[in-house]
Design a protein around this motif. Structure first.
Motif, PDB file in Angstrom:
ATOM      1  N   ASP A 223       0.844  -1.198   0.000  1.00  0.00           N
ATOM      2  CA  ASP A 223       0.000   0.000   0.000  1.00  0.00           C
ATOM      3  C   ASP A 223       0.878   1.246   0.000  1.00  0.00           C
ATOM      4  OD1 ASP A 223      -2.433   1.318   0.013  1.00  0.00           O
ATOM      5  OD2 ASP A 223      -2.599   1.323   2.206  1.00  0.00           O
ATOM      6  N   SER A 225       1.448   3.777  -1.915  1.00  0.00           N
ATOM      7  CA  SER A 225       0.983   5.103  -2.342  1.00  0.00           C
ATOM      8  C   SER A 225       0.334   5.885  -1.210  1.00  0.00           C
ATOM      9  CB  SER A 225       0.000   4.962  -3.505  1.00  0.00           C
ATOM     10  OG  SER A 225      -1.113   4.178  -3.126  1.00  0.00           O
ATOM     11  N   ASN A 226      -0.025   5.211  -0.136  1.00  0.00           N
ATOM     12  CA  ASN A 226      -0.691   5.886   0.981  1.00  0.00           C
ATOM     13  C   ASN A 226       0.252   6.235   2.133  1.00  0.00           C
ATOM     14  OD1 ASN A 226      -3.315   5.877  -0.124  1.00  0.00           O
ATOM     15  ND2 ASN A 226      -3.600   3.740   0.474  1.00  0.00           N
ATOM     16  N   TYR A 227       1.569   6.041   1.904  1.00  0.00           N
ATOM     17  CA  TYR A 227       2.524   6.333   2.973  1.00  0.00           C
ATOM     18  C   TYR A 227       3.495   7.434   2.556  1.00  0.00           C
ATOM     19  CZ  TYR A 227       0.856   2.136   5.327  1.00  0.00           C
ATOM     20  OH  TYR A 227       0.068   1.214   5.962  1.00  0.00           O
ATOM     21  N   ASP A 228       4.011   8.128   3.549  1.00  0.00           N
ATOM     22  CA  ASP A 228       4.952   9.213   3.269  1.00  0.00           C
ATOM     23  C   ASP A 228       6.332   8.642   2.930  1.00  0.00           C
ATOM     24  OD1 ASP A 228       6.171   8.475   5.664  1.00  0.00           O
ATOM     25  OD2 ASP A 228       5.218  10.051   6.835  1.00  0.00           O
ATOM     26  N   HIS A 402       7.171   7.640  -5.432  1.00  0.00           N
ATOM     27  CA  HIS A 402       6.597   8.113  -4.172  1.00  0.00           C
ATOM     28  C   HIS A 402       7.681   8.296  -3.107  1.00  0.00           C
ATOM     29  CE1 HIS A 402       2.733   6.962  -5.957  1.00  0.00           C
ATOM     30  NE2 HIS A 402       2.163   7.691  -5.008  1.00  0.00           N
ATOM     31  N   ALA A 410       1.385  12.474   3.955  1.00  0.00           N
ATOM     32  CA  ALA A 410       0.665  11.204   3.880  1.00  0.00           C
ATOM     33  C   ALA A 410       0.858  10.433   5.181  1.00  0.00           C
ATOM     34  CB  ALA A 410       1.153  10.392   2.684  1.00  0.00           C
ATOM     35  N   ALA A 411       0.188   9.307   5.264  1.00  0.00           N
ATOM     36  CA  ALA A 411       0.207   8.527   6.503  1.00  0.00           C
ATOM     37  C   ALA A 411       1.587   7.943   6.780  1.00  0.00           C
ATOM     38  CB  ALA A 411      -0.820   7.406   6.416  1.00  0.00           C
TER      39      ALA A 411
END
Length: 477
Positions: A223, A225-228, A402, A410-411
């Motif tokens: 996952d 794309s949802n993390y910094d 990313h 981001a998270a």
């Protein structure tokens, strides 16, 4: 059967007792027991694929026998190529058939032509790449007259299927392992103690380090794309320690288990993350595979005897083939290519054999130059592992995008406080033991009470911080 399973915890003592207390006086029965135990060990996963091991054993035993009685060069080459084509044919079908079909179809689609193709629902036999290369070493060495062909089928079958290293190495040479099945073996207490010590350290690396890192590496990569970006850096680092703890841990357990039965296997890892350049890294990582490619591919291609153009060509061939050996995915090929590019500047400047000694030899800490070299090599290695871990090439590039351009808002991922401390402890022990075959090999230099404190401490860590059980990564190769 997994090394870190209850099944193996029962299997190993049973085989050990039969081997040393029932069949100790009969070498043939000991070898036969190893064959039976090895087939049970492998068949525990899927008994149907035992026929592949048996067929490969029969083919190469027969080829060795034919080479023994044949002096005509042309006929000897035919026999050798039969062995190569049969072994690589099985490997190619089970491991690469769908990859080639899909790549062929995609190539036509790229040029605007759609073709219909069918892939097969093929189960990849565990460890096929390992035992295939092991049997090939036998026929190639017999062909080159480096090894006398065996007439002892049970000993040869035991060599091919030897359960400690059957499914994930080390890839043993016939010249090293096969002769050990001819000699009467006697139990040696000190060797067994070292073996148990190595098994314990291997289990720690696998169960505590690799399995815990795997949990968070999987979460982040699946996952991404949802993390910094900082979390993505952690994901790459977690996989870096996962694959080392997983694979070198397996090798430690395999080598340690072999010691219990009176066998010596080659060292497969020599603390690669303390390397000062990529050339040194590859002399220390998966040594049995690197030296296999060196002896059976790089040198036959001309090795380093030709000019620089030949050296560069052969180096790229080795790294690309090594990547392809690891799996039927373009990510592995790019991983191999990337390592070849890392290696190239060293080769062009004839600096690839500079760091052959132990880093910071005789010292507690490295000097500033060595530290910077190790950090640079480690960062390059971590970056390359992103391609190795990614599900596809697009996944790898998106992860990297990313990583460098991701949203800093981001998270982030919450990591258990104990994991960094476990990793620091692991790195420290590995650093202190870097001059040995494995990190805690030479504990006899410390007082007995300290040794036992370490043993009980590691066992306690196994129970307290065991990660979620993960299959060994290299089972898929």
């Amino acid at each position: 059967m997994l090394f870190n399973s209850l099944d193996f915890a029962v299997f190993l003592p049973v085989v050990f007792i039969l081997y040393w207390f029932v069949f100790q006086k009969n070498l043939k029965l000991q070898n036969f027991l190893i064959v039976v135990a090895s087939y049970v060990f492998y068949g525990w996963w899927d008994w149907r694929f035992l026929t592949l091991i048996l067929f490969s054993t029969l083919v190469d035993f027969t080829i060795g026998y034919l080479l023994k009685t044949e002096e005509r060069t042309a006929r000897r080459k035919v026999y050798l190529w039969i062995s190569i084509l049969v072994n690589l044919g099985f490997l190619g079908f089970f491991k690469y058939y769908n990859f080639f079909v899909e790549s062929f179809t995609e190539a036509f689609s790229f040029f605007g032509k759609e073709i219909q193709s069918n892939t097969l629902d093929i189960i990849l036999p565990v460890g096929i790449s390992f035992y295939t290369f092991q049997t090939l070493s036998y026929t190639i060495d017999v062909y080159k007259r480096k090894l006398e062909p065996t007439q002892n089928f049970i000993a040869f079958a035991a060599f091919v299927s030897f359960f400690p290293q059957l499914v994930a190495g080390p890839i043993e040479r016939a010249t090293n392992l096969l002769p050990q099945f001819y000699k009467k073996r006697s139990f040696d207490y000190s060797t067994a103690v070292v073996g148990l010590r190595q098994i314990l350290w291997g289990l720690f690396k696998k169960v505590v380090i690799a399995d815990n890192c795997a949990t968070y590496a999987n979460i982040i990569f699946n996952d991404h794309s949802n993390y910094d970006p900082s979390t993505l850096v952690l994901g790459a680092l977690f996989f870096t320690f996962q694959i080392y703890g997983d694979f070198s841990g397996y090798s430690d357990i395999a080598i340690g288990t072999s010691r219990l039965f009176g066998f010596n296997l080659m060292q497969n890892f020599a603390f690669p993350y303390f390397s000062r350049d990529i050339a040194e890294f590859w002399r220390r990582w998966h040594i049995s595979l690197s030296t296999w490619f060196r002896d059976y591919l790089y040198i036959p291609l001309g090795g380093s005897k030709g000019g620089m153009q030949m050296k560069v060509r052969n180096t790229f061939v080795i790294f690309l083939v090594s990547g392809f050996w690891h799996g039927a995915n373009w990510t592995f090929i790019i991983w191999g290519l990337l390592n070849a590019l890392y290696f190239l500047p060293l080769l062009l400047r004839n600096k690839n054999r500079v760091n052959t000694n132990l880093v910071a030899e005789g010292k507690w800490i490295p000097n500033l130059r060595e530290l910077l070299q190790m950090l640079t090599t480690f960062v390059l290695t971590v970056f390359a592992w992103i391609f190795f871990r990614a599900d596809s090439v697009s996944h790898a590039f998106d992860y990297i995008l990313h990583l460098f351009q991701g949203n800093t808002n981001a998270a982030s991922l919450s990591i258990p406080i104990e994991l960094p401390y476990l990793l620091l402890f692991f790195i420290l022990v590995e650093w202190l033991g870097r001059s040995s075959q494995f990190a805690i090999e030479n504990l006899t230099i410390v007082p007995k009470y300290m040794r036992w404190c370490l043993y009980f401490g590691l066992i306690l860590l196994l129970f307290l911080f065991a990660g979620q059980e993960q299959e060994f990564i290299y089972f898929q190769f």
